[in-house]
Design an enzyme around this catalytic site. Structure first.
Site, PDB file in Angstrom:
ATOM      1  N   LYS A  11       0.916  -1.329   0.052  1.00  0.00           N
ATOM      2  CA  LYS A  11       0.037   0.146   0.045  1.00  0.00           C
ATOM      3  C   LYS A  11       0.656   1.242  -0.020  1.00  0.00           C
ATOM      4  CE  LYS A  11      -1.745   2.985   2.692  1.00  0.00           C
ATOM      5  NZ  LYS A  11      -1.610   4.280   1.805  1.00  0.00           N
ATOM      6  N   THR A  26       6.605   8.471  12.910  1.00  0.00           N
ATOM      7  CA  THR A  26       6.619   7.808  13.964  1.00  0.00           C
ATOM      8  C   THR A  26       5.363   7.859  14.724  1.00  0.00           C
ATOM      9  OG1 THR A  26       8.770   8.585  14.513  1.00  0.00           O
ATOM     10  CG2 THR A  26       7.553   8.171  16.521  1.00  0.00           C
ATOM     11  N   GLY A  58       3.574   4.882  12.924  1.00  0.00           N
ATOM     12  CA  GLY A  58       4.337   3.649  13.389  1.00  0.00           C
ATOM     13  C   GLY A  58       3.856   3.185  14.739  1.00  0.00           C
ATOM     14  N   GLU A  85      10.022   1.418  10.311  1.00  0.00           N
ATOM     15  CA  GLU A  85      11.233   2.439   9.778  1.00  0.00           C
ATOM     16  C   GLU A  85      10.595   3.724  10.000  1.00  0.00           C
ATOM     17  OE1 GLU A  85      14.546   1.720   9.312  1.00  0.00           O
ATOM     18  OE2 GLU A  85      14.385  -0.089   8.848  1.00  0.00           O
ATOM     19  N   CYS A 132      14.299  10.843   5.344  1.00  0.00           N
ATOM     20  CA  CYS A 132      14.291  10.605   6.688  1.00  0.00           C
ATOM     21  C   CYS A 132      15.530  10.626   7.475  1.00  0.00           C
ATOM     22  CB  CYS A 132      13.836   9.022   6.828  1.00  0.00           C
ATOM     23  SG  CYS A 132      14.699   7.806   6.157  1.00  0.00           S
ATOM     24  N   GLU A 138      10.574  16.436  13.882  1.00  0.00           N
ATOM     25  CA  GLU A 138      10.704  16.236  12.350  1.00  0.00           C
ATOM     26  C   GLU A 138      10.267  17.452  11.719  1.00  0.00           C
ATOM     27  OE1 GLU A 138       9.746  12.749  10.545  1.00  0.00           O
ATOM     28  OE2 GLU A 138      11.465  12.323   9.378  1.00  0.00           O
TER      29      GLU A 138
END
Ligand code: NAD
Length: 501
Positions: free
Chosen positions: A200, A254, A257, A274, A308, A405
């Site tokens: 996906k 994150t 994740g 990741e 990243c 980030e």
């Protein structure tokens, strides 16, 4: 829709044809119409215009894709092939990606906004090396023979060994910054290990992945071994929640994740994550100014900072700080801003209007916190999603700009007084994906490298990856590693066999 490039690149007619196609889902070896009626507009970041539309898979579509992957896995039509046959097909897949390299590079640039140079060199070029590396590993999956100390009845002998067996259906979920390359980071080891896959891609950049699915089948990957659903976060969540998925391999933020990890915990689902980075680069005082500035630009501004691994926090020895900041600001202020299809563009648009506004929000927040924008900090006056490359100074490590980030063309630059302070500042983050150290002092290198809490540490370079070099994060930058032979292990179960004879 993008018809011609603004400058420099003649659009491949196959790209035009692909953009106008009625895209469906890729299930059981062919394009299928989605049951979900919603369509997703896909934009060209250089113009802000719609480049194509794709389907948004609903839960029933996800069900069909997983069912196809499960049936293919259970029937052993892929895992049951001799490994050398899987290797041959995967090498053919790589050859087809190479043959269609220019088409894929242009599609990536039109959809993601990146420089065509990067698309050719990394998204296609580096992916080819990666594909061939993992194709080759299909024939190198091994177990061990084991000496065991199980008490033996007279006349009995135990022979023990291990086998690596494919884990099953893999859900591969990818982000928008290197859509095809990161999709392949997942699909290739999964297929090499004998798993079947449902990919996906990000809803923002699904186009090259759709093309990849077609090329995989053309190469001979059997129907059902490689499926693809386009869709948004809800589609991804349906995939993660599906009871027939045996493993999730995810690259993205994150926050997402963590959401996946929470779902996975309930089912003890195998996951590799990741995630994001807030990566430091440390410049010691012995480094040559030109090398330091070149390194900071490569580390911080590649793909407009949407990497990243990007170096977004620069820590510079106080002795060279003023010279470094002056030279970097001058170089960054002079970078050519323009569309990705113009090979002369050094700063290309960011992926979406939403993302551009987030980046500008971060810069504004830093200003409010008392930081100083040395260069950039705004949007050039042109259509598309551009952010001027930005350098921010007068920061402290507790500012949001140093902690979250940004994922855009924005770096902070801070001085340090000694190496202990540099290490402390570099490690003062909840992330730990990459770091770089810039020095020619070997003793300092050997002292500092082990103390940096990051999955990859570069010395005198940044953003250099290789299929044979494991890649992944400490702390909240992830769980597990992509790349290298060990990544293949995460697509297998390890079975011990003990035979009494
Ligand atoms: P994102 O987390 O928003 O989305 C990533 C993917 O997850 C997309 O396909 C999205 O549709 C899907 N998704 C969203 N919600 C989901 C859910 N609840 N369940 C399942 N899937 C869901 O990330 P992004 O904005 O596309 O990508 C940028 C991020 O990716 C940055 O944080 C960047 O650092 C990170 N990244 C990490 C690496 C790495 O190797 N560590 C590489 C590239 C990008």
């Amino acid at each position: 829709m993008t018809a011609t490039s603004e400058a420099g690149t003649a659009i491949d007619p196959r790209v035009q044809a692909f953009l106008t196609k009625q895209h469906g889902l890729f299930i059981d070896g062919a394009t299928r119409e989605a049951k979900g009626s919603r369509r997703i507009d896909v934009f060209d970041p250089a113009t802000g215009e719609v480049a194509a539309t794709v389907a948004c898979a609903d839960a029933s579509d996800v069900d069909r894709a997983v069912a196809s992957a499960k049936a293919a896995f259970d029937a052993g039509i892929w895992s049951g092939l001799p490994p050398v046959e899987r290797e041959r097909i995967l090498l053919k897949f790589a050859d087809l990606v190479e043959a269609h390299g220019e088409e894929l590079a242009q599609l990536e640039t039109i959809n993601q906004g990146k420089s065509i140079n990067i698309a050719r060199m990394l998204d296609v070029g580096a992916s080819l090396g990666y594909m061939r590396y993992y194709a080759g590993l299909a024939t190198k999956i091994t177990g061990q023979t084991l000496d065991v100390s199980i008490p033996l009845p007279p006349g009995t002998r135990y022979t023990a060994f291990t086998r690596r067996e494919p884990v099953g259906v893999v859900a591969a979920i990818s982000p928008w910054n290197f859509p095809m390359m990161i999709g392949l980071w997942k699909v290739m080891p999964a297929l090499a290990a004998g798993c079947t896959v449902v990919l996906k891609p990000s809803e923002v950049t699904p186009l090259t992945s759709l093309r990849l699915a077609e090329l995989a089948i053309e190469a001979g990957v059997p129907a059902g071994a490689f499926n693809l659903v386009t869709g948004d976060g809800a589609t991804g969540a349906a995939l993660v929640n599906h009871p027939d998925v045996a493993k999730v391999t995810f690259t993205g933020s994150t926050a997402t994740g963590k959401a996946i990890a929470r779902t996975a915990a309930d089912r003890l689902l195998k996951t590799s994550l990741e995630l994001g980075g807030k990566n430091p680069a440390i410049f010691l005082k012995d480094v040559a100014l030109e090398q330091a500035v070149g390194g900071a630009i490569m580390g911080g501004f590649l793909n407009s900072g949407q990497v990243c691994a990007a170096a977004s926090r620069l820590y510079v020895a106080r002795e060279i700080f003023d010279d470094f900041l002056g030279a970097l600001s001058q170089a960054v202020g002079g970078m050519a801003i323009g569309p990705g299809l113009d090979p002369a563009s050094q700063v290309t648009p960011v992926v979406s209007a939403l993302h551009r506004d987030k980046i500008i929000g971060h810069i504004e927040e830093a200003r409010r916190a008392g930081a100083r924008v040395v260069t950039g900090g705004d949007m050039p006056n042109r259509p598309g999603y551009y952010v001027r490359p930005t350098i921010i100074a007068d920061t402290t490590n507790d500012m949001v700009i140093c902690r979250q980030e940004v994922f855009g063309p924005v770096v902070t630059v801070m001085p340090f007084s000694d190496e202990e302070e540099a290490i402390r500042l570099a490690n003062d983050t909840n992330m730990g994906l990459t770091a770089s150290l810039w020095t020619n002092d070997l003793a300092k290198t050997m002292n500092i490298v082990p103390r940096l809490k990051a999955g990859t540490v570069w010395v005198n370079s940044h953003n250099m990856i290789d299929p044979n070099m494991p890649f992944g994060g400490y702390k909240e930058s992830g769980i597990g590693r992509d790349f290298g032979t060990s990544a293949l292990d995460s697509y297998t179960e390890l079975k011990s066999v003990c035979i009494a004879t």
